[in-house]
Structure formats: structure tokens, C-alpha cells
Design a protein around this motif. Structure first.
Motif, PDB file in Angstrom:
ATOM      1  N   TYR A 142       0.834  -1.199   0.000  1.00  0.00           N
ATOM      2  CA  TYR A 142       0.000   0.000   0.000  1.00  0.00           C
ATOM      3  C   TYR A 142       0.870   1.249   0.000  1.00  0.00           C
ATOM      4  CZ  TYR A 142      -4.045  -2.836   1.481  1.00  0.00           C
ATOM      5  OH  TYR A 142      -5.058  -3.756   1.563  1.00  0.00           O
ATOM      6  N   GLY A 182      -1.495  -1.157  -3.708  1.00  0.00           N
ATOM      7  CA  GLY A 182      -2.657  -0.610  -3.032  1.00  0.00           C
ATOM      8  C   GLY A 182      -2.443   0.856  -2.720  1.00  0.00           C
ATOM      9  N   ILE A 191      -8.456   7.573  -6.352  1.00  0.00           N
ATOM     10  CA  ILE A 191      -8.672   6.165  -6.695  1.00  0.00           C
ATOM     11  C   ILE A 191      -8.979   6.029  -8.184  1.00  0.00           C
ATOM     12  CG2 ILE A 191     -10.187   4.171  -6.347  1.00  0.00           C
ATOM     13  CD1 ILE A 191     -10.543   5.227  -3.420  1.00  0.00           C
ATOM     14  N   ALA A 195      -6.565   4.201 -10.937  1.00  0.00           N
ATOM     15  CA  ALA A 195      -7.079   2.874 -11.287  1.00  0.00           C
ATOM     16  C   ALA A 195      -6.414   2.251 -12.514  1.00  0.00           C
ATOM     17  CB  ALA A 195      -8.594   2.937 -11.478  1.00  0.00           C
ATOM     18  N   ILE A 199      -4.902  -0.951  -9.364  1.00  0.00           N
ATOM     19  CA  ILE A 199      -4.953  -0.828  -7.908  1.00  0.00           C
ATOM     20  C   ILE A 199      -5.754  -2.006  -7.346  1.00  0.00           C
ATOM     21  CG2 ILE A 199      -5.657   0.612  -5.968  1.00  0.00           C
ATOM     22  CD1 ILE A 199      -3.343   1.708  -7.728  1.00  0.00           C
ATOM     23  N   ALA A 200      -5.129  -2.749  -6.437  1.00  0.00           N
ATOM     24  CA  ALA A 200      -5.750  -3.964  -5.907  1.00  0.00           C
ATOM     25  C   ALA A 200      -6.600  -3.703  -4.680  1.00  0.00           C
ATOM     26  CB  ALA A 200      -4.673  -5.000  -5.563  1.00  0.00           C
ATOM     27  N   ALA A 201      -6.239  -2.707  -3.861  1.00  0.00           N
ATOM     28  CA  ALA A 201      -6.935  -2.491  -2.595  1.00  0.00           C
ATOM     29  C   ALA A 201      -6.721  -1.066  -2.124  1.00  0.00           C
ATOM     30  CB  ALA A 201      -6.433  -3.477  -1.538  1.00  0.00           C
ATOM     31  N   CYS A 220     -14.421   2.052  -5.210  1.00  0.00           N
ATOM     32  CA  CYS A 220     -13.756   0.748  -5.148  1.00  0.00           C
ATOM     33  C   CYS A 220     -14.700  -0.376  -5.566  1.00  0.00           C
ATOM     34  CB  CYS A 220     -13.215   0.502  -3.739  1.00  0.00           C
ATOM     35  SG  CYS A 220     -11.756   1.479  -3.331  1.00  0.00           S
ATOM     36  N   ASP A 224     -13.936  -2.783  -8.757  1.00  0.00           N
ATOM     37  CA  ASP A 224     -13.534  -4.115  -8.292  1.00  0.00           C
ATOM     38  C   ASP A 224     -12.220  -4.057  -7.514  1.00  0.00           C
ATOM     39  OD1 ASP A 224     -13.919  -6.835  -7.913  1.00  0.00           O
ATOM     40  OD2 ASP A 224     -12.856  -7.397  -9.737  1.00  0.00           O
ATOM     41  N   ILE A 225     -12.151  -3.117  -6.587  1.00  0.00           N
ATOM     42  CA  ILE A 225     -10.989  -2.928  -5.726  1.00  0.00           C
ATOM     43  C   ILE A 225     -11.386  -3.276  -4.300  1.00  0.00           C
ATOM     44  CG2 ILE A 225      -9.423  -1.190  -4.755  1.00  0.00           C
ATOM     45  CD1 ILE A 225      -9.683   0.345  -7.413  1.00  0.00           C
ATOM     46  N   TRP A 227     -11.676  -3.082  -0.345  1.00  0.00           N
ATOM     47  CA  TRP A 227     -11.704  -1.983   0.633  1.00  0.00           C
ATOM     48  C   TRP A 227     -11.327  -2.580   1.982  1.00  0.00           C
ATOM     49  CZ3 TRP A 227     -12.286   3.221   0.385  1.00  0.00           C
ATOM     50  CH2 TRP A 227     -12.699   3.922   1.529  1.00  0.00           C
ATOM     51  N   ASN A 274     -16.993  -6.053  -0.914  1.00  0.00           N
ATOM     52  CA  ASN A 274     -15.556  -5.926  -1.148  1.00  0.00           C
ATOM     53  C   ASN A 274     -14.793  -5.515   0.109  1.00  0.00           C
ATOM     54  OD1 ASN A 274     -16.732  -3.316  -1.279  1.00  0.00           O
ATOM     55  ND2 ASN A 274     -14.970  -2.516  -2.393  1.00  0.00           N
TER      56      ASN A 274
END
Length: 318
Positions: A142, A182, A191, A195, A199-201, A220, A224-225, A227, A274
């Protein structure tokens, strides 16, 4: 997510059911390691100054109970937390270890940290995490930005464009050093801007009683990220309300025969599919209680009250 999926108890072997994180299927209830070396005299840990066998036992117990997502940082405990994770769990074959960068230890500051936002500082922090965790690959890193509070605020040459930071992390990802990227402490706008980098999380402060970042959560979900909220029970900064202080939460907890913490965490699991939890503790009994939260069933009456909750700030928090 259907109503039956939202409210049915999860398998004890998969705390909270399963979610997606950085290309892995993980239990929705993981473990946040920040408090692993907290000086909690009621904890299971060994404060005698000897190697912390209690911390190692706790980490291994978490994995035994189905935790496969550990959240950490090299600056937690001056690297000691990562070293304990290394002792307990390396080589991490079945566990996603997520770490964070963007800050460094600063004993002279009020919270013991200073910003470290420059690309070269981010790379150094990745290397520090690799070394303290004893690995050559970090599953998820992150970038802790300073777009929004709480926490330290960047100034001067620490005000670095996110594109410059992402370029450094993409380079590390391309080299195989970092598996996924992240973001933390970011707005919905950041975000969406970031994107395309993959970005995974996202990690922001968020809880039942602190929902200012609902637009970021919505972004998110759309993208499809994952949280992964920190301070999921509120109250970790002066002036912030606590889940446990809310009369409505107390009433629901009493009616359901669970703790106020369980109500707050269970609401998060229901609120958005998520959301992944990383509640932290240095006590094995508290750990086991947190992992049972997936079996807490919030009925429609409870959800109606919690969804419309207006947090009450106590005198102590003001």
C-alpha cells in the motif's frame, strides 16, 4: 450480494467467508499486526524483554483458525512486528502479507512517524520490508498517501504527485518485487485517477461511525478494488466517535448476545461485499472473538437502525 449471502454464518474455517485481494481468494476477516507489540498488560504476550513467543503463538493461532491475510508495515514497532511475522509464518506459502510504505519512523513526532513520500523513499521502504519480512517478494504494497486525514500530513518536498509514486511502484511490480499495488488515505478522485495503474486495494479509516469516505468505497466497488478499512471500530483519534459508545449499538449487542465490537465489525461485512477486515489485537481470546464475527447475524431491524445511525461523540472524545 443476496440477503441470504449477507446474513448466513460463515464457515469457521473461513472467517467471514471469502473475498478477493491482489489476485488471491482470502478470508474476509484477516489480522492487522500494528498492535502485535502493543504494551497491553492484559495480553497473551511476553513483556519480559525476551523473544516474544506470545506474539508468535498468536500469529500461528490466527493461521490455524483460517486467517490468510496479514496486514503489517516495517515501521510497526521499528521493524519488530515484521520480524515476528517472519519468525512465525515465513515463507508465507499460504498467507497474503500486505505491507505499507509512505512513512518512516520519527521518534520526535507526536505519533512517532514522518512522511516518506518521495519515489526513492518508497523504494527504500520496500527494501526495508523485504529485509525485515525475510522475503524477496511482497504480495501487496500500500502506498500510504496523505490526501485525507487522519495521520501525518505531507509538506514541502514531501508533496509528491501520485503519478510519480505509481511509476516507482509499477517498476517494482514489473521486476517481480511487488505483486500488487494498493493505496491508503486517498479520495475517490485519486482512486479513479490511479485505477489504470492496476490498484488492488484501498485502506482508509472507515467504520460504522465514520463513513465520510462512502464515495471512495463506492468507487472501489465500481472498480472491483478491495476496501480494507483501518480503525474499523472508530475512536482511535481524539474527537472520533467509538462504535462501543453508541447506545443503539449497545442495545443491539445486548439483544443479540454479542459484544459491541462484534456488531460494528459484522455491519462492515454486510455493508459491502468488497470489505475485508484486519482487526488487530495482542490477545488470543480477542483474536478468536474477532474471527467469530462472521457468524454474527444482523437481522433486518438491526440493520435498519445501524444503516441510519448518527454517531454520538462522548465527552471523553471531544
Amino acid at each position: 450480494m443476496s440477503e441470504s449471502q449477507q446474513h448466513s454464518p460463515s464457515s469457521p474455517a473461513v472467517p467471514g467467508g471469502t473475498g478477493s485481494l491482489a489476485g488471491h481468494r482470502v478470508a474476509r476477516i484477516g489480522y492487522g499486526a500494528m498492535r502485535l507489540v502493543a504494551d497491553d498488560r492484559s495480553s497473551d504476550l511476553d513483556w519480559s524483554g525476551q523473544p516474544d513467543e506470545g506474539a508468535v503463538r498468536l500469529l500461528r493461532r490466527a493461521v490455524e483458525l483460517g486467517v490468510d491475510h496479514i496486514d503489517t508495515a516495517d515501521f510497526y514497532g521499528g521493524g519488530r512486528v515484521n520480524q515476528l511475522i517472519r519468525t512465525a509464518l515465513a515463507p508465507y506459502d499460504d498467507v497474503v502479507v500486505a505491507t505499507k510504505i509512505g512513512a518512516r519512523l520519527d521518534p520526535g513526532s507526536p505519533i512517532g512517524l514522518a512522511t516518506a513520500q518521495k519515489p526513492e523513499e518508497l523504494r527504500q521502504s520496500v527494501e526495508d520490508n523485504l529485509r525485515s519480512l525475510g522475503t524477496d517478494h511482497l504480495s501487496l504494497v500500500y502506498l500510504r498517501r496523505t490526501d485525507i486525514p487522519p495521520g501525518i500530513i505531507a509538506e514541502g518536498d514531501q508533496l509528491v504527485p501520485v503519478d510519480d509514486q505509481l511509476a516507482e511502484l509499477i517498476s517494482l511490480r514489473d521486476a517481480g518485487t511487488v505483486g500488487a499495488i494498493g493505496l491508503g488515505n486517498v479520495t475517490a478522485e485519486t482512486i479513479r485517477h490511479a485505477a489504470p495503474a492496476g490498484i488492488a486495494a484501498v485502506q482508509n479509516a472507515y467504520s460504522l461511525v465514520a463513513r465520510d469516505d462512502e464515495p471512495a468505497l463506492a468507487a472501489c466497488q465500481e472498480l472491483d478494488i478491495a476496501w480494507v478499512p483501518y480503525f474499523p471500530l472508530g475512536g482511535s483519534w481524539p474527537g472520533h466517535p467509538k462504535v462501543s459508545d453508541q447506545p443503539a449499538v449497545q442495545e443491539i449487542a445486548t439483544r443479540l448476545g454479542v459484544t459491541t465490537s462484534a456488531v460494528g465489525l459484522a455491519w462492515l461485512l454486510v455493508h459491502a461485499p468488497n470489505i475485508l477486515l484486519i482487526s488487530g489485537t495482542s490477545n488470543i481470546e480477542h483474536l478468536e472473538a474477532n474471527l467469530r464475527v462472521g457468524s454474527v447475524q444482523l437481522d433486518q431491524a438491526a440493520l435498519a437502525v445501524l444503516d441510519e445511525l448518527v454517531p454520538i461523540v462522548t465527552d471523553q472524545a471531544r
